[in-house]
Scaffold this motif. Sequence first.
Motif, short mmCIF file in Angstrom:
data_model
loop_
_atom_site.label_atom_id
_atom_site.label_comp_id
_atom_site.label_asym_id
_atom_site.label_seq_id
_atom_site.Cartn_x
_atom_site.Cartn_y
_atom_site.Cartn_z
N MET A 1 -16.02 1.85 -11.52
CA MET A 1 -15.74 1.80 -12.95
C MET A 1 -14.31 2.27 -13.23
SD MET A 1 -17.78 3.71 -16.06
CE MET A 1 -19.35 2.99 -15.60
N LEU A 2 -13.90 3.34 -12.57
CA LEU A 2 -12.55 3.87 -12.77
C LEU A 2 -11.49 2.94 -12.21
CD1 LEU A 2 -13.06 7.67 -12.04
CD2 LEU A 2 -12.37 6.64 -14.20
N LEU A 3 -11.75 2.36 -11.04
CA LEU A 3 -10.75 1.47 -10.43
C LEU A 3 -10.49 0.23 -11.27
CD1 LEU A 3 -11.74 1.82 -6.67
CD2 LEU A 3 -9.52 2.41 -7.68
N ARG A 4 -11.41 -0.11 -12.15
CA ARG A 4 -11.17 -1.21 -13.08
C ARG A 4 -10.00 -0.90 -14.02
NH1 ARG A 4 -14.98 -4.94 -14.68
NH2 ARG A 4 -16.69 -5.22 -13.22
N HIS A 5 -9.69 0.39 -14.17
CA HIS A 5 -8.60 0.80 -15.05
C HIS A 5 -7.32 1.11 -14.27
CE1 HIS A 5 -11.33 1.05 -18.48
NE2 HIS A 5 -12.18 1.64 -17.67
N HIS A 6 -7.31 0.75 -12.99
CA HIS A 6 -6.11 1.00 -12.19
C HIS A 6 -4.98 0.15 -12.75
CE1 HIS A 6 -3.50 1.70 -8.78
NE2 HIS A 6 -4.41 2.47 -8.21
N PRO A 7 -3.83 0.75 -13.03
CA PRO A 7 -2.72 -0.01 -13.63
C PRO A 7 -2.04 -0.92 -12.62
CG PRO A 7 -2.00 2.20 -13.13
CD PRO A 7 -3.48 2.16 -12.83
N THR A 8 -1.13 -1.72 -13.12
CA THR A 8 -0.32 -2.57 -12.26
C THR A 8 0.32 -1.74 -11.16
OG1 THR A 8 0.16 -4.04 -14.11
CG2 THR A 8 1.63 -4.16 -12.22
N TYR A 9 0.16 -2.21 -9.93
CA TYR A 9 0.61 -1.44 -8.78
C TYR A 9 0.94 -2.42 -7.66
CZ TYR A 9 0.60 2.45 -5.40
OH TYR A 9 0.94 3.38 -4.46
N PRO A 10 2.05 -2.21 -6.93
CA PRO A 10 2.39 -3.15 -5.86
C PRO A 10 1.27 -3.20 -4.82
CG PRO A 10 4.19 -1.60 -6.29
CD PRO A 10 2.99 -1.08 -7.01
N LEU A 11 0.61 -4.34 -4.70
CA LEU A 11 -0.55 -4.40 -3.84
C LEU A 11 -0.19 -4.28 -2.36
CD1 LEU A 11 -2.93 -6.92 -5.61
CD2 LEU A 11 -2.84 -4.44 -5.72
N SER A 12 1.05 -4.60 -2.01
CA SER A 12 1.48 -4.35 -0.64
C SER A 12 1.48 -2.84 -0.37
CB SER A 12 2.87 -4.94 -0.38
OG SER A 12 3.82 -4.36 -1.28
N THR A 13 1.89 -2.07 -1.38
CA THR A 13 1.86 -0.61 -1.26
C THR A 13 0.42 -0.10 -1.29
OG1 THR A 13 3.98 -0.50 -2.41
CG2 THR A 13 2.73 1.55 -2.25
N TYR A 14 -0.42 -0.77 -2.07
CA TYR A 14 -1.85 -0.42 -2.15
C TYR A 14 -2.46 -0.48 -0.75
CZ TYR A 14 -6.46 -0.41 -4.49
OH TYR A 14 -7.71 -0.09 -4.94
N VAL A 15 -2.11 -1.54 -0.01
CA VAL A 15 -2.62 -1.68 1.36
C VAL A 15 -1.97 -0.65 2.28
CG1 VAL A 15 -2.78 -3.20 3.37
CG2 VAL A 15 -3.16 -4.12 1.06
N THR A 16 -0.65 -0.49 2.15
CA THR A 16 0.08 0.46 2.99
C THR A 16 -0.47 1.87 2.85
OG1 THR A 16 2.08 -0.88 2.82
CG2 THR A 16 2.36 1.39 3.55
N ASP A 17 -0.85 2.24 1.64
CA ASP A 17 -1.44 3.57 1.42
C ASP A 17 -2.68 3.77 2.30
OD1 ASP A 17 0.47 4.14 -0.44
OD2 ASP A 17 -0.78 3.76 -2.19
N HIS A 18 -3.47 2.72 2.47
CA HIS A 18 -4.67 2.81 3.30
C HIS A 18 -4.32 2.73 4.79
CE1 HIS A 18 -6.43 1.88 -0.64
NE2 HIS A 18 -7.54 2.42 -0.18
N VAL A 19 -3.25 1.99 5.10
CA VAL A 19 -2.79 1.93 6.49
C VAL A 19 -2.42 3.33 6.97
CG1 VAL A 19 -0.96 1.11 8.03
CG2 VAL A 19 -2.02 -0.47 6.40
N ARG A 20 -1.77 4.11 6.11
CA ARG A 20 -1.37 5.47 6.46
C ARG A 20 -2.59 6.31 6.83
NH1 ARG A 20 0.94 8.36 1.99
NH2 ARG A 20 1.77 9.87 3.47
N LEU A 21 -3.69 6.11 6.12
CA LEU A 21 -4.90 6.87 6.42
C LEU A 21 -5.48 6.47 7.77
CD1 LEU A 21 -6.71 6.96 2.94
CD2 LEU A 21 -5.10 8.61 3.92
#
Length: 254
Positions: free
Chosen positions: A180-200
């Motif tokens: 429900m909260l992620l539906r309110h995620h603002p515009t965000y570079p999706l390449s960075t969105y993936v990279t954030d998870h790659v770091r983990l």
Amino acid sequence: MVVDSPPEETVALAKTWRLSSVERASMTEQVLRELREAIVEGRIPQGEALREVSLAATLGTGRSAVREAVRQLIQEGLVDYEPHRGACVRVMSLADRLDVYVAREAIETGAARRILDAPPPDLSDLRAALEELAETTEGQDRVTEPVIDADIRFHEELVALAGSPRLVRAFETLAAEARMLLRHHPTYPLSTYVTDHVRLLEAVESRDPATPDLVAEHLRLSKDLIASELANAEGEAPAMNPTRSDRKEAGRVI
């Protein structure tokens, strides 16, 4: 045609253990999924009463399936129950919504610490979840439902690596509210969105001692981005993490 009666042992177990039939369980799951999606998507608004009789008639099911589904929604935090009023969709303030991330941080950082304390795990499922996330973001310019599903799956797999069924169950109870909260995620570079998870993934793979801190930082960034978006929409002042404000602003523009 003569239909054999169920063995006495089967009847006894059904009574002793109070087991539901497969068909009934399946119907309950369908009702649960339908109601959960309607609440998460906002089709059933906050504060709306969930009445067994009308819901059963609308969905074409028995009241027991509706009752069991509502109980699960109460456990997930999407529905409240009040004496003399019954069940209703939970009304959540901004702070109440964001408390989901407080709970997620406790669960996921705890999972990260357990992962580091145990022998190196099989990361194939976590890698597969990351690949799914990368595929769903390709060609997109916003956080879509498939992206949200892939995001949640990645974190489910991360928690599962801790080998704690209770941590997994705790995370599962938060998944609907997190969606429900992620539906309110603002515009965000999706390449960075993936990279954030790659770091983990890389931190877990290299057994970096800072993995719990990286998990916490990752979740706090999402919380800050969503808090700002919700606050703007609802006219409330967001509680921002000042150490992350620079990245938040950078992430608002694609």
